[in-house]
Design an enzyme around this catalytic site. Structure first.
Site, PDB file in Angstrom:
ATOM      1  CE  LYS A 103      18.611  -7.886 -22.481  1.00  0.00           C
ATOM      2  NZ  LYS A 103      18.306  -6.696 -21.750  1.00  0.00           N
ATOM      3  CE  LYS A 129       9.928  -8.948 -25.113  1.00  0.00           C
ATOM      4  NZ  LYS A 129      10.457  -7.770 -24.541  1.00  0.00           N
ATOM      5  CE  LYS A 166      15.158 -10.437 -30.006  1.00  0.00           C
ATOM      6  NZ  LYS A 166      14.387  -9.040 -29.838  1.00  0.00           N
TER       7      LYS A 166
END
Ligand code: TYM
Length: 334
Positions: free
Chosen positions: A201, A113, A198
């Site tokens: 969201k 991230k 994967k």
């Protein structure tokens, strides 16, 4: 016996969250009949990356409606919103102070991230680094036995055990060590349009992400365009056929049939036909759920009552635990 887990209200719930996590919570509750489920909406986790304040409340209602639609009974289990219980952030502060910073810096999710935010020219919030300490607090305050999650949470669960052990060793026994429960198949549902990544969201495009709110037609279209391979055989081979293997896993979970049976049944199908079968099965699985979520969302007063009752029950467990932790560290508790 306590089974605990949570979902961030960052946007809507996708198929990965549902079959990787929520349906596993159901299975765990079935396996342990007398267990109490503690399921919360991890809304303080949702601000560890830039978020939209206008959407947060709606997302919280949505996740709560999803939990209820999934069939978790708030009279039997404990369902609440994390930010309604300040014990979590208080314990997280203490846990942070006991955590060597290197343990947090090595977290894969933090590194991924962080890289993404850097590439977007954004700054890195400190909470992105310290987030696992809050997650450890979420779990450890409830003497949790089992934490059913997807593969991406494995490392956070390992950290939770390590920090619990460290605090126990330093200050005397405070925390129970929880066990992660992760599916053998389906712990990492892949993006349909990019099956080596994967389903997430935070994907840059939602072409390959199935949301529980997607219309039947949208679900059908997303499966129709799912990326496959040139081998043209329906078989479970995640290395060389990640796309088709992902579809097999999805079909297995939504129909509750073992992978081998799916492969036996469909090995002679062509990909177009197989995708149709998977799309139909997913639609049958999601359609009733979607309708129930909408019903709950139409009764926000009821959702609010449920949140209030849930957090009262949660605090009956977490507050005494926090008091023990503080006393062990030498604090006065009044
Ligand atoms: P979150 O909101 O990212 O995801 C919720 C759950 O869904 C699982 N999951 C997946 N499973 C299979 N395939 C996928 N593609 C997929 N994507 C997500 C996640 O592993 C997770 O189980 N930090 C957590 C929320 C949390 C929590 C906790 C969980 C906060 N405190 C304490 C357990 C215990 C998170 O961000 O999940």
């Amino acid at each position: 016996m306590r089974i605990l887990s949570g979902i961030q209200p960052t946007s809507k719930v996708h198929l990965g969250n549902y079959i990787g996590a929520i349906s596993l919570w159901e299975e765990e509750l079935k396996k342990h009949e007398n267990a109490t489920g503690i399921f919360f909406i991890a809304d303080y986790h949702a601000i560890t990356v830039p978020h939209d304040p206008k959407q947060l409340k709606e997302a919280i209602y949505f996740i709560l409606a999803t939990y209820l639609a999934a069939g978790f009974n708030p009279k039997k289990h404990i369902i609440f919103v994390q930010s309604h219980n300040p014990d979590h952030t208080e314990a997280a502060w203490i846990i942070q102070t006991q955590t060597p910073i290197g343990w947090l810096e090595r977290m894969t999710q933090y590194k991924d991230k962080r890289k993404k935010l850097k590439n977007e020219g954004k700054s890195i919030p400190t909470g992105l680094l310290t987030y696992p300490a809050l997650m450890a607090a979420d779990i450890l305050l409830y003497d949790t036995d089992i934490v059913p999650v997807g593969e991406d949470q494995r490392q956070h669960l390992e950290y939770t055990r390590e920090i619990a052990q460290r605090i126990n060793n330093t200050y005397g026994n405070v925390f129970k060590l929880p066990t992660a429960q992760i599916r053998k198949f389906g712990a990492k549902i892949m993006d349909l349009s990019n099956p080596t990544k994967k389903m997430s969201k935070s994907a840059s495009s939602y072409k390959g992400v199935i949301f529980v709110t997607d219309s039947n037609d949208k679900i059908y279209q997303k499966f129709k365009r799912a990326v496959t391979d040139n081998i043209n055989k329906v078989q479970y081979n995640p290395q060389e056929q990640p796309g088709i293997s992902n579809l097999i896993v999805i079909l297995s979970l939504v129909t509750n049939k073992p992978i081998e049976n799916i492969v036996d049944e469909y090995s002679h199908y062509n990909y177009a036909k197989f995708k149709e079968i998977v799309a139909q099965a997913v639609i049958s699985y999601i359609e009733p759920l979607r309708a129930k979520i909408q019903e709950y969302l139409a009764h926000k007063d009821m959702l609010e009552t449920s949140m209030k009752e849930g957090v009262t029950k949660a605090r009956e467990i977490s507050t005494p635990k926090l008091t023990i932790l503080k006393r062990k560290l030498g604090y006065m508790t009044i």
